[in-house]
Design an enzyme around this catalytic site. Structure first.
Site, PDB file in Angstrom:
ATOM      1  N   TYR A   1     -16.449  -4.121  -4.677  1.00 13.48           N
ATOM      2  CA  TYR A   1     -15.053  -4.164  -5.263  1.00 13.48           C
ATOM      3  C   TYR A   1     -15.217  -5.453  -6.770  1.00 13.48           C
ATOM      4  CZ  TYR A   1     -10.352  -5.732  -6.219  1.00 13.48           C
ATOM      5  OH  TYR A   1      -9.235  -6.224  -6.874  1.00 13.48           O
TER       6      TYR A   1
ATOM      7  N   SER B   1      -9.630 -10.105 -11.171  1.00 16.91           N
ATOM      8  CA  SER B   1      -9.138 -10.917 -10.115  1.00 16.91           C
ATOM      9  C   SER B   1      -9.996 -12.210 -10.018  1.00 16.91           C
ATOM     10  CB  SER B   1      -9.832 -10.052  -8.924  1.00 16.91           C
ATOM     11  OG  SER B   1      -9.697 -10.424  -7.831  1.00 16.91           O
TER      12      SER B   1
ATOM     13  N   LYS C   1     -14.765  -5.260 -10.703  1.00 18.02           N
ATOM     14  CA  LYS C   1     -14.119  -6.008 -11.551  1.00 18.02           C
ATOM     15  C   LYS C   1     -15.056  -6.945 -12.758  1.00 18.02           C
ATOM     16  CE  LYS C   1      -9.923  -5.278  -9.906  1.00 18.02           C
ATOM     17  NZ  LYS C   1      -8.949  -4.266 -10.644  1.00 18.02           N
TER      18      LYS C   1
HETATM   19  P1  NAD Z   1      -1.962  -0.929  -5.104  1.00 18.67           P
HETATM   20  O1  NAD Z   1      -3.125  -0.299  -4.417  1.00 18.67           O
HETATM   21  O2  NAD Z   1      -0.813  -1.253  -4.418  1.00 18.67           O
HETATM   22  O3  NAD Z   1      -1.673  -0.335  -6.632  1.00 18.67           O
HETATM   23  C1  NAD Z   1      -2.758   0.342  -7.122  1.00 18.67           C
HETATM   24  C2  NAD Z   1      -2.124   1.783  -7.509  1.00 18.67           C
HETATM   25  O4  NAD Z   1      -3.238   2.537  -8.416  1.00 18.67           O
HETATM   26  C3  NAD Z   1      -1.650   2.636  -6.529  1.00 18.67           C
HETATM   27  O5  NAD Z   1      -0.367   2.999  -6.718  1.00 18.67           O
HETATM   28  C4  NAD Z   1      -2.614   3.557  -6.517  1.00 18.67           C
HETATM   29  O6  NAD Z   1      -2.070   5.077  -6.019  1.00 18.67           O
HETATM   30  C5  NAD Z   1      -3.058   3.659  -8.166  1.00 18.67           C
HETATM   31  N1  NAD Z   1      -4.559   4.492  -8.466  1.00 18.67           N
HETATM   32  C6  NAD Z   1      -5.421   4.029  -7.741  1.00 18.67           C
HETATM   33  N2  NAD Z   1      -6.649   4.761  -8.233  1.00 18.67           N
HETATM   34  C7  NAD Z   1      -5.846   5.578  -9.201  1.00 18.67           C
HETATM   35  C8  NAD Z   1      -6.484   6.435 -10.305  1.00 18.67           C
HETATM   36  N3  NAD Z   1      -7.697   6.881 -10.242  1.00 18.67           N
HETATM   37  N4  NAD Z   1      -5.644   7.048 -11.176  1.00 18.67           N
HETATM   38  C9  NAD Z   1      -4.241   6.753 -10.710  1.00 18.67           C
HETATM   39  N5  NAD Z   1      -3.880   6.033 -10.158  1.00 18.67           N
HETATM   40  C10 NAD Z   1      -4.463   5.366  -9.163  1.00 18.67           C
HETATM   41  O7  NAD Z   1      -2.777  -2.343  -5.544  1.00 18.67           O
HETATM   42  P2  NAD Z   1      -2.184  -3.691  -6.482  1.00 18.67           P
HETATM   43  O8  NAD Z   1      -2.149  -4.626  -5.097  1.00 18.67           O
HETATM   44  O9  NAD Z   1      -0.906  -3.294  -6.898  1.00 18.67           O
HETATM   45  O10 NAD Z   1      -3.175  -3.951  -7.437  1.00 18.67           O
HETATM   46  C11 NAD Z   1      -3.152  -3.416  -8.645  1.00 18.67           C
HETATM   47  C12 NAD Z   1      -4.386  -3.950  -9.532  1.00 18.67           C
HETATM   48  O11 NAD Z   1      -4.405  -5.545  -9.241  1.00 18.67           O
HETATM   49  C13 NAD Z   1      -5.661  -3.614  -8.842  1.00 18.67           C
HETATM   50  O12 NAD Z   1      -6.363  -3.130  -9.995  1.00 18.67           O
HETATM   51  C14 NAD Z   1      -6.218  -4.592  -7.947  1.00 18.67           C
HETATM   52  O13 NAD Z   1      -7.777  -4.427  -7.947  1.00 18.67           O
HETATM   53  C15 NAD Z   1      -5.920  -5.531  -9.012  1.00 18.67           C
HETATM   54  N6  NAD Z   1      -5.905  -6.874  -8.082  1.00 18.67           N
HETATM   55  C16 NAD Z   1      -4.999  -6.909  -6.837  1.00 18.67           C
HETATM   56  C17 NAD Z   1      -4.941  -8.151  -6.114  1.00 18.67           C
HETATM   57  C18 NAD Z   1      -4.181  -8.228  -4.519  1.00 18.67           C
HETATM   58  O14 NAD Z   1      -4.477  -8.726  -3.986  1.00 18.67           O
HETATM   59  N7  NAD Z   1      -2.952  -7.297  -4.391  1.00 18.67           N
HETATM   60  C19 NAD Z   1      -5.595  -9.226  -6.466  1.00 18.67           C
HETATM   61  C20 NAD Z   1      -6.325  -9.175  -7.583  1.00 18.67           C
HETATM   62  C21 NAD Z   1      -6.459  -8.007  -8.283  1.00 18.67           C
HETATM   63  C1  WQD Z   2      -6.634 -15.166   2.689  1.00 17.88           C
HETATM   64  C2  WQD Z   2      -7.082 -16.123   3.603  1.00 17.88           C
HETATM   65  C3  WQD Z   2      -8.813 -15.293   5.057  1.00 17.88           C
HETATM   66  C4  WQD Z   2      -6.459 -12.045   6.935  1.00 17.88           C
HETATM   67  C5  WQD Z   2      -8.553 -10.869  -1.033  1.00 17.88           C
HETATM   68  C6  WQD Z   2      -9.741 -10.079  -1.825  1.00 17.88           C
HETATM   69  C7  WQD Z   2      -9.603 -10.410  -3.235  1.00 17.88           C
HETATM   70  C8  WQD Z   2      -8.199 -10.407  -3.769  1.00 17.88           C
HETATM   71  C9  WQD Z   2      -7.148 -10.439  -2.797  1.00 17.88           C
HETATM   72  C10 WQD Z   2      -8.148  -8.338  -5.009  1.00 17.88           C
HETATM   73  C11 WQD Z   2      -8.489 -16.234   3.768  1.00 17.88           C
HETATM   74  C12 WQD Z   2      -7.448 -15.555   5.971  1.00 17.88           C
HETATM   75  C13 WQD Z   2      -6.693 -13.059   6.349  1.00 17.88           C
HETATM   76  C14 WQD Z   2      -6.366 -12.173   8.082  1.00 17.88           C
HETATM   77  C15 WQD Z   2      -6.936 -14.615   8.163  1.00 17.88           C
HETATM   78  N1  WQD Z   2      -8.033  -8.800  -4.119  1.00 17.88           N
HETATM   79  N2  WQD Z   2      -6.999 -14.448   6.606  1.00 17.88           N
HETATM   80  N3  WQD Z   2      -6.563 -13.501   8.834  1.00 17.88           N
HETATM   81  O1  WQD Z   2      -9.697 -13.023   0.925  1.00 17.88           O
HETATM   82  O2  WQD Z   2      -8.462 -14.715  -0.622  1.00 17.88           O
HETATM   83  O3  WQD Z   2      -8.752 -12.003  -1.098  1.00 17.88           O
HETATM   84  O4  WQD Z   2      -7.583 -10.421  -1.653  1.00 17.88           O
HETATM   85  O5  WQD Z   2      -8.644  -8.496  -6.020  1.00 17.88           O
HETATM   86  O6  WQD Z   2     -10.552  -9.696  -4.019  1.00 17.88           O
HETATM   87  O7  WQD Z   2     -11.226 -10.500  -1.384  1.00 17.88           O
HETATM   88  O8  WQD Z   2      -7.294 -12.780   0.730  1.00 17.88           O
HETATM   89  O9  WQD Z   2      -5.385 -12.324   1.954  1.00 17.88           O
HETATM   90  O10 WQD Z   2      -7.426 -11.480   2.887  1.00 17.88           O
HETATM   91  O11 WQD Z   2      -7.156 -13.871   2.913  1.00 17.88           O
HETATM   92  O12 WQD Z   2      -7.157 -15.556   8.569  1.00 17.88           O
HETATM   93  O13 WQD Z   2      -5.791 -11.252   9.127  1.00 17.88           O
HETATM   94  O14 WQD Z   2      -6.405 -15.870   4.766  1.00 17.88           O
HETATM   95  O15 WQD Z   2      -9.855 -15.630   5.771  1.00 17.88           O
HETATM   96  O16 WQD Z   2      -8.897 -17.642   4.124  1.00 17.88           O
HETATM   97  P1  WQD Z   2      -8.707 -13.183  -0.125  1.00 17.88           P
HETATM   98  P2  WQD Z   2      -6.874 -12.535   1.901  1.00 17.88           P
END
Ligand code: NAD
Ligand code: WQD
Length: 336
Positions: free
Chosen positions: A147, A123, A151
């Site tokens: 979190y 991330s 990562k």
């Molecule tokens: P999500 O929660 O929709 O998907 C994660 C999935 O993993 C879920 O289906 C959950 O049930 C499953 N899971 C969690 N723990 C588990 C375990 N111990 N064993 C088996 N299954 C398990 O999340 P997402 O948004 O699809 O994110 C996927 C990956 O990408 C994650 O590693 C997350 O940290 C990373 N990521 C997400 C974002 C974002 O903003 N969505 C940003 C950067 C990184």
């Molecule tokens: C985006 C922008 C907020 C909600 C987070 C995690 C990051 C990653 C993705 C997994 C920011 C603003 C948000 C709201 C708002 N996850 N905001 N009102 O913070 O960039 O990242 O999710 O790895 O680790 O920190 O994403 O969508 O929460 O926010 O004004 O109700 O929207 O302040 O500027 P962020 P976000």
């Protein structure tokens, strides 16, 4: 066959669609802690055949050894993780256990099975508050919450595993920026079980009339309109990035670390306007104080991914919002 941990989740389900489009067969392992089984039927409706689905936990060594013994798995895409920043502050042990211990258990099982190709979900959070923009992969790394630490720790575990067996592993650490949007079919998308933490799902629920008003966290940042700036990337572009990474790893042992972003900065208020255009609905908002831990600006330099993987994000914010709205509108209708 590609094992997709967390494949029923938001990014995982879209990646199953991308794998099918690339002619790769997916097998999903998910414990459904943050997703539903029915998602895979909808993936099947899009692709013509639902992936094989196994319910299980990546922290369960017996489950993993059975999965590797029973299926001809060549590579793993590891999405399974908990991802809510605030929750990670309140329940750090749950996050370290699920994310870090889960990854270690998975790597042990892969090693035992002789499977050494892994695409890992990292991330942009690992960059902390960047000193300059856009963010390149060689920028300093830091974390401000458990979190983010999970990562960073997992990235380190992967580097160490590779160093211990040089040229044996093929590992991609993909640093996602802000994934948003949904598949154009409207059949799969982000499905927050609770009040959404992230901007786009919240905006979508306001547009759908499920919530009254968006809270914009601060308008006093040093940005053009004072609101936070991010690099939003369409989840289908992100999914394609995983297929590109798998292809790259076929020819390149070692560790690949790349940003997956668009390189285009977008503010909160720009996103709100784009969503209003896409949905034809108003998105009322009010300005509230900054959210603790938020960075002012974060966007990628995506040049390395383009150079190494031949991958580039294709969709802009209008398309992201249109697809998010199609999904949200369907969800809202199905809820009556
Ligand atoms: P999500 O929660 O929709 O998907 C994660 C999935 O993993 C879920 O289906 C959950 O049930 C499953 N899971 C969690 N723990 C588990 C375990 N111990 N064993 C088996 N299954 C398990 O999340 P997402 O948004 O699809 O994110 C996927 C990956 O990408 C994650 O590693 C997350 O940290 C990373 N990521 C997400 C974002 C974002 O903003 N969505 C940003 C950067 C990184
Ligand atoms: C985006 C922008 C907020 C909600 C987070 C995690 C990051 C990653 C993705 C997994 C920011 C603003 C948000 C709201 C708002 N996850 N905001 N009102 O913070 O960039 O990242 O999710 O790895 O680790 O920190 O994403 O969508 O929460 O926010 O004004 O109700 O929207 O302040 O500027 P962020 P976000």
């Amino acid at each position: 066959m590609v094992l997709v941990t967390g494949g029923a989740g938001y990014i995982g389900s879209h990646t199953c669609v991308a794998l099918a489009a690339a002619g790769l067969q997916a097998i999903v392992l998910d414990n459904f802690s943050n997703s539903r089984r029915s998602v895979l039927d909808r993936v099947g409706a899009i692709t013509g055949a639902a992936p094989v689905l196994l319910q299980g936990d990546v922290r369960d060594p017996a489950c993993l050894s059975q999965v590797f013994a029973e299926h001809p798995i060549r590579a793993v895409i590891h999405f399974a993780a908990l991802k809510a920043v605030g929750e990670s502050v309140r329940e750090p042990l749950r996050y370290y256990d699920n994310n870090v211990a889960g990854t270690v258990t998975l790597l042990r099982a892969m090693q035992a099975a002789g499977v050494r190709t892994l695409v890992f979900s990292s991330s942009a959070t690992v960059y902390g508050e960047p000193a300059t923009l856009p963010i390149r992969e060689d920028f300093p790394l830091s974390a401000t919450n458990p979190y983010g630490w999970t990562k960073l720790m997992m990235e380190q575990v992967l580097a160490d595993v590779d160093a211990a067996e040089p040229d044996a592993w093929r590992i991609a650490r993909l640093r996602y920026f802000n994934p948003v949007g949904a598949h154009e079919s409207g059949l799969i998308g982000e499905d927050p079980q609770d009040i959404p933490n992230n901007l786009l799902p919240y905006v979508a629920q306001v547009a759908a009339g499920q919530r009254d008003c968006l809270s914009v966290y601060g308008d006093d940042y040093a940005t053009a309109d004072g609101t936070g700036v991010r690099d939003y990337i369409h989840v289908c572009d992100l999914a394609d990035g995983h297929v590109a990474a798998l292809r790259y790893l076929q020819a390149h042992p070692g560790v690949l670390t790349v940003n997956l972003g668009t390189g285009r900065p977008v503010s909160v208020l720009e996103m709100v306007s784009a969503f209003e255009r896409a949905s034809g609905r108003p998105v009322p908002y009010r300005i509230v104080p900054r959210r603790p831990g938020d960075v002012a600006q974060c966007w990628a330099d995506p040049a390395l991914a383009e150079r190494l993987l031949g991958w580039k994000a294709r969709h802009g914010v209008d398309r992201m919002c249109q697809d998010a709205w199609r999904w949200q509108d369907g969800v809202a209708r199905s809820l009556g």
